[in-house]
Design an enzyme around this catalytic site. Structure first.
Site, PDB file in Angstrom:
ATOM      1  N   GLY A 152       0.800  -1.214   0.000  1.00 46.21           N
ATOM      2  CA  GLY A 152       0.000   0.000   0.000  1.00 46.21           C
ATOM      3  C   GLY A 152       0.830   1.260   0.000  1.00 46.21           C
ATOM      4  N   ASP A 153       1.804   1.341   0.906  1.00 45.16           N
ATOM      5  CA  ASP A 153       2.665   2.524   0.994  1.00 45.16           C
ATOM      6  C   ASP A 153       4.134   2.121   1.002  1.00 45.16           C
ATOM      7  OD1 ASP A 153       2.486   1.283   3.468  1.00 45.16           O
ATOM      8  OD2 ASP A 153       2.832   3.131   4.587  1.00 45.16           O
ATOM      9  N   GLU A 154       4.443   0.980   0.386  1.00 45.63           N
ATOM     10  CA  GLU A 154       5.800   0.449   0.401  1.00 45.63           C
ATOM     11  C   GLU A 154       6.365   0.372  -1.013  1.00 45.63           C
ATOM     12  OE1 GLU A 154       5.452  -3.295   2.347  1.00 45.63           O
ATOM     13  OE2 GLU A 154       5.383  -2.429   4.357  1.00 45.63           O
TER      14      GLU A 154
END
Length: 293
Positions: free
Chosen positions: A222-224
């Protein structure tokens, strides 16, 4: 009785269709005829319109994309050397107006009334199919939100980078960076998932702007994000780390607000015995240590 009916049908196939001339049929078939040197000697209306040429304007190979030209020329030469032979080939064509097509051609070598061999090509426009296949292939290997490589493509790039590291002779290093946006859940909770998607896309763009052309930036969560940096020195790594810190922390202009985010970055440096999966694990663990700190 059955044999009689079959013979009648066969005779019917050789007769001209009622109210339809042979010329009308040929004009509607995308056909190109050229001599053994590739010079176009005749083209049906559909063939000339599809390829964007007319007899005498150019050789067939002039309309073939430069990257495919040598291969297609060799295939046509082999067919021309064997009258009665034929095969199917595919190539990219560039029309006179600059537009590009992806064509499939059924090629046959025939002998004309003077006894000279000629090549007859029945063309099929495969552009729509090719574009669809390319889009499906891209979707299979890229993240839909950011268009960055996904985990599957990342693993392939990492395998290539490790293989290149094993052949390195100048002491270059392979570096993997694992990047995680800090407090991203707070962004989603406070401003909504649309704002979160905007942040992810903007961080992806900034990461791309900071790396070298040969580096790979992939989205793996997701935010990686993961950055693969082959042929890297410690000076290059220091410079990259500085650029990443600057570009990520710059304010983002979201609708109705300015937002500033930070990221935690973990780094793993590979040796010649490195395994791609283990490298990702080491960089991921280093990122969590950085986040706790």
């Amino acid at each position: 009785m059955f044999e009689h009916a079959r013979a009648a049908r066969a005779e019917g196939l050789t007769a001209a269709p009622p109210h339809l001339s042979t010329g009308a049929v040929l004009d509607r078939a995308p056909l190109i005829v050229c001599d053994v040197d590739g010079h176009i000697t005749w083209a049906s209306a559909a063939g000339a319109n599809l390829l964007g040429v007319s007899p005498g304007m150019c050789g067939l190979l002039d309309a073939v994309d430069e990257e495919d030209r040598a291969r297609v020329g060799q295939e046509l030469a082999r067919i021309a050397a064997s009258p009665g032979s034929g095969r199917r080939t595919e190539f990219r064509a560039v029309r006179l107006d600059g537009s590009q097509l992806y064509l499939e051609a059924d090629v046959a070598c025939v002998v004309d009334d003077r006894g000279d061999p000629a090549l007859v090509l029945c063309l099929h426009d495969m552009t729509a199919r090719y574009e669809l296949e390319r889009e499906l292939y891209h979707r299979a290997l890229h993240d839909p939100l950011t268009a960055l490589p996904n985990r599957a493509l990342l693993e392939d790039r990492l395998e290539q980078a490790v293989a290149r590291l094993r052949r390195a002779v100048n002491g270059e290093a392979l570096v993997v960076l694992y990047v995680d946006i800090d407090r991203f859940k707070h962004v989603n909770d406070a401003y909504g998932h649309e704002a979160g998607d905007r942040v992810v896309r903007e961080v992806a763009r900034r990461l791309l702007s900071a790396v070298r052309p040969g580096d790979t930036v992939a989205r793996v969560g997701g935010d990686e994000f993961v950055i693969v940096c082959p042929d890297t020195t410690y000076a290059v790594l220091d410079d990259l780390a500085g650029r990443l810190s600057v570009v990520i922390s710059e304010p983002m202009n979201l609708p109705g607000r300015n937002l500033r985010v930070t990221a935690s970055i973990g780094i793993a440096v590979a040796n010649a015995d490195a395994q791609p999966v283990q490298l990702l694990r080491e960089a991921d663990a280093a990122m969590y240590r950085a986040k706790r700190a």
